[in-house]
Design a protein around this motif. Structure first.
Motif, short mmCIF file in Angstrom:
data_model
loop_
_atom_site.label_atom_id
_atom_site.label_comp_id
_atom_site.label_asym_id
_atom_site.label_seq_id
_atom_site.Cartn_x
_atom_site.Cartn_y
_atom_site.Cartn_z
N SER A 74 0.82 -1.22 0.00
CA SER A 74 0.00 0.00 0.00
C SER A 74 0.85 1.26 0.00
CB SER A 74 -0.93 0.02 1.22
OG SER A 74 -1.86 -1.03 1.15
N SER A 75 2.11 1.14 0.41
CA SER A 75 3.00 2.31 0.41
C SER A 75 3.93 2.32 -0.79
CB SER A 75 3.84 2.32 1.70
OG SER A 75 4.76 1.22 1.69
N ARG A 76 3.76 1.33 -1.70
CA ARG A 76 4.71 1.21 -2.82
C ARG A 76 4.04 1.21 -4.19
NH1 ARG A 76 8.24 -3.77 -0.23
NH2 ARG A 76 8.46 -2.85 1.83
N TRP A 77 2.90 0.53 -4.32
CA TRP A 77 2.26 0.36 -5.62
C TRP A 77 0.89 1.01 -5.64
CZ3 TRP A 77 5.47 -1.15 -9.22
CH2 TRP A 77 6.56 -1.94 -8.87
N PRO A 78 0.58 1.79 -6.67
CA PRO A 78 -0.75 2.43 -6.75
C PRO A 78 -1.86 1.40 -6.93
CG PRO A 78 0.84 3.45 -8.25
CD PRO A 78 1.46 2.18 -7.77
N THR A 79 -3.00 1.69 -6.34
CA THR A 79 -4.18 0.86 -6.52
C THR A 79 -5.17 1.57 -7.45
OG1 THR A 79 -5.21 1.82 -4.55
CG2 THR A 79 -3.96 -0.20 -4.25
N LYS A 80 -6.13 0.83 -7.96
CA LYS A 80 -7.09 1.39 -8.90
C LYS A 80 -8.02 2.38 -8.22
CE LYS A 80 -10.64 0.11 -12.27
NZ LYS A 80 -11.38 -1.01 -12.89
N ASP A 81 -8.47 2.05 -7.01
CA ASP A 81 -9.41 2.90 -6.29
C ASP A 81 -8.66 3.78 -5.29
OD1 ASP A 81 -11.76 1.79 -7.50
OD2 ASP A 81 -11.46 0.02 -6.25
N SER A 82 -8.77 5.08 -5.45
CA SER A 82 -8.06 6.01 -4.59
C SER A 82 -8.58 5.92 -3.16
CB SER A 82 -8.20 7.44 -5.11
OG SER A 82 -7.70 7.54 -6.43
N ARG A 83 -7.66 6.06 -2.22
CA ARG A 83 -8.05 6.03 -0.81
C ARG A 83 -7.16 6.95 0.00
NH1 ARG A 83 -10.92 2.13 1.72
NH2 ARG A 83 -11.90 2.00 -0.33
N MET A 84 -7.78 7.78 0.84
CA MET A 84 -7.08 8.71 1.71
C MET A 84 -7.33 8.30 3.15
SD MET A 84 -5.31 11.51 2.14
CE MET A 84 -5.08 12.95 3.17
N ILE A 85 -6.26 8.06 3.92
CA ILE A 85 -6.38 7.62 5.29
C ILE A 85 -5.49 8.47 6.18
CG2 ILE A 85 -6.10 5.69 6.91
CD1 ILE A 85 -6.41 3.78 4.63
N CYS A 86 -6.02 8.90 7.33
CA CYS A 86 -5.19 9.56 8.34
C CYS A 86 -4.62 8.46 9.24
CB CYS A 86 -6.01 10.55 9.16
SG CYS A 86 -5.03 11.35 10.46
N LEU A 87 -3.31 8.36 9.30
CA LEU A 87 -2.66 7.31 10.08
C LEU A 87 -2.31 7.76 11.49
CD1 LEU A 87 -0.17 5.98 7.36
CD2 LEU A 87 -2.43 5.07 7.94
N SER A 88 -2.37 9.06 11.74
CA SER A 88 -1.90 9.57 13.03
C SER A 88 -3.03 9.97 13.96
CB SER A 88 -0.99 10.79 12.81
OG SER A 88 -1.69 11.81 12.10
N ALA A 89 -4.29 9.74 13.58
CA ALA A 89 -5.41 10.08 14.46
C ALA A 89 -5.54 9.04 15.54
CB ALA A 89 -6.70 10.18 13.66
N ASP A 90 -5.70 9.48 16.78
CA ASP A 90 -5.85 8.58 17.92
C ASP A 90 -7.22 7.95 17.88
OD1 ASP A 90 -6.06 7.33 20.39
OD2 ASP A 90 -4.82 8.85 21.38
N GLN A 91 -7.28 6.62 17.73
CA GLN A 91 -8.58 5.95 17.60
C GLN A 91 -9.41 6.08 18.87
OE1 GLN A 91 -8.73 2.26 15.17
NE2 GLN A 91 -6.53 2.20 15.58
N GLU A 92 -8.77 6.11 20.04
CA GLU A 92 -9.54 6.25 21.27
C GLU A 92 -10.21 7.61 21.34
OE1 GLU A 92 -7.12 5.46 24.60
OE2 GLU A 92 -6.73 3.36 24.08
N GLU A 93 -9.47 8.61 20.90
CA GLU A 93 -10.02 9.97 20.90
C GLU A 93 -11.14 10.10 19.89
OE1 GLU A 93 -8.63 14.46 19.57
OE2 GLU A 93 -7.13 12.91 19.97
N ASP A 94 -10.98 9.41 18.72
CA ASP A 94 -11.93 9.56 17.64
C ASP A 94 -13.03 8.51 17.65
OD1 ASP A 94 -10.42 11.59 16.78
OD2 ASP A 94 -9.29 10.42 15.30
N GLY A 95 -13.04 7.63 18.62
CA GLY A 95 -14.01 6.55 18.63
C GLY A 95 -15.43 7.07 18.67
N ASP A 96 -16.36 6.33 18.09
CA ASP A 96 -17.75 6.72 18.08
C ASP A 96 -18.31 6.70 19.50
OD1 ASP A 96 -18.51 5.02 14.99
OD2 ASP A 96 -17.69 7.00 15.39
N GLU A 97 -19.17 7.66 19.81
CA GLU A 97 -19.83 7.70 21.10
C GLU A 97 -20.81 6.53 21.18
OE1 GLU A 97 -21.57 11.42 21.92
OE2 GLU A 97 -19.93 12.55 21.01
N THR A 98 -20.90 5.97 22.38
CA THR A 98 -21.83 4.86 22.56
C THR A 98 -22.91 5.25 23.54
OG1 THR A 98 -20.42 3.97 24.32
CG2 THR A 98 -20.04 3.16 22.08
N GLU A 99 -24.07 4.69 23.36
CA GLU A 99 -25.18 4.95 24.26
C GLU A 99 -25.02 4.11 25.52
OE1 GLU A 99 -27.37 7.16 23.84
OE2 GLU A 99 -26.97 7.72 21.77
#
Length: 347
Positions: free
Chosen positions: A263-288
């Motif tokens: 994924s860091s070397r060869w292009p894929t057909k479908d473009s994709r943008m991902i943030c790798l440095s976002a803290d998943q705990e901070e960004d996690g979905d709120e739960t009821e």
């Protein structure tokens, strides 16, 4: 985009992000209109620091989209750095011009500042904008050499009886019959359009370099005009002759590239943008809370609105509208179809 160990990738990215105070993104795929909007939205939702490091893997694409993406990073960040984990060609090189620093892995490579032009009467077919220029130069060179050779042959074979003027006229007639039909097939309007497309990329490059100031004198013109093919490899040694700030990736950056794999070397057909440095705990979905939503009921049995939520609004609509984009998870790696949906339903 190929699967990889998302937990390991996020762990390494967060370590780099915290130590260097930078946001880290991965963009893999063609650069095109529509993809630039996804790119800008992802950066807007996840910006936390004043430095951006972008891992860019692409075969190229639309110079207008590339310019939008690079210009947005220049506007949003004090410093924009580009990590070259693998192929970064054509419009990807245009984005590289906008970076304040290029970071090379052993697999990293740029390409000429080339524009991909749609082939006439061919669906999903593209060709390098350098093709027509290279073809014309080759034909011109061959025609000149053939013309001079014919004149010499005619004069030598006649032992000087035939004058230069007559030999020149004869050689011209021969070349007209040989090359005339080929040159007649060249459409001046198409040639002008391709030339303009190539000039657009160069002009965008000059505007981006005015901010990054990372190009050596005349380097933008060299990238647009002097390389022979779209796939020409511009490795780190070649890049150092074109760019001011170029360095080798650090050990942790190399570890991140290795963790990302193809994924860091060869292009894929479908473009994709991902943030790798976002803290998943901070960004996690709120739960009821467990047991469901225990909001008080109005006398008529209808749910009463939450504080600050418009009457009649769907439950939780205000909270969901304000929630920023989550960080990368394994769901982000499912292959997308052309309409933006995954094989098992809308994303």
């Amino acid at each position: 985009m190929s699967n990889f160990d998302i937990d390991r990738v996020i762990s390494i990215s967060l370590e780099i992000s915290k130590s260097d105070n930078c946001d880290i993104f991965l963009y893999n795929g063609d650069i095109e209109r529509g993809g630039d909007l996804e790119f800008i939205e992802a950066v807007h939702a996840n910006k936390r620091n004043s430095i951006c490091r972008l891992i860019l893997v692409t075969s190229g694409g639309d110079p207008d989209a590339a310019y939008k993406m690079a210009r947005y990073l220049q506007d949003r960040y004090d410093r924009f750095e580009l990590i070259l984990g693998g192929l970064c060609k054509s419009a990807g090189t245009l984005i590289a011009i906008g970076a304040h620093e290029l970071i090379f892995s052993p697999y990293g490579e740029l390409g000429p500042l080339d524009v991909q032009v749609a082939k006439e009467d061919k669906l999903n077919g593209y060709q390098s904008g350098l093709n027509i220029s290279a073809a014309l130069q080759a034909m011109e060179s061959r025609a000149i050499k053939a013309y001079l050779r014919l004149i010499g042959d005619i004069m030598r074979s006649s032992s000087g009886v035939v004058s230069f003027q007559t030999a020149s006229k004869s050689a011209s007639d021969v070349l007209s019959s040989l090359y005339g039909p080929i040159f007649a097939r060249i459409d001046p309007e198409d040639l002008g359009s391709r030339s303009r497309s190539m000039r657009i990329a160069a002009d965008y490059g000059k505007r981006l370099d005015a901010v990054s100031e990372n190009m050596k004198d005349g380097a933008v013109g060299r990238l647009a005009e002097t390389y022979p093919s779209h796939g020409f490899v511009i490795d780190m040694a070649e890049a150092e002759a074109l760019f001011v700030n170029v360095r080798t990736a650090s050990s942790r950056e190399l570890e991140l590239i290795e963790a990302l794999g193809p994924s860091s070397r060869w292009p894929t057909k479908d473009s994709r943008m991902i943030c790798l440095s976002a803290d998943q705990e901070e960004d996690g979905d709120e739960t009821e809370p467990e047991g469901g939503d225990e909001r008080p009921q109005q006398e008529d049995g209808e749910d009463s609105p939450r504080a600050g939520e418009p009457a009649g609004a769907p439950s939780g609509s205000v909270r969901r509208a304000g929630r920023r984009q989550r960080s990368a998870t394994s769901e982000d790696l499912r292959p997308a179809t052309s309409n933006g949906t995954s094989p098992d339903g809308p994303q």
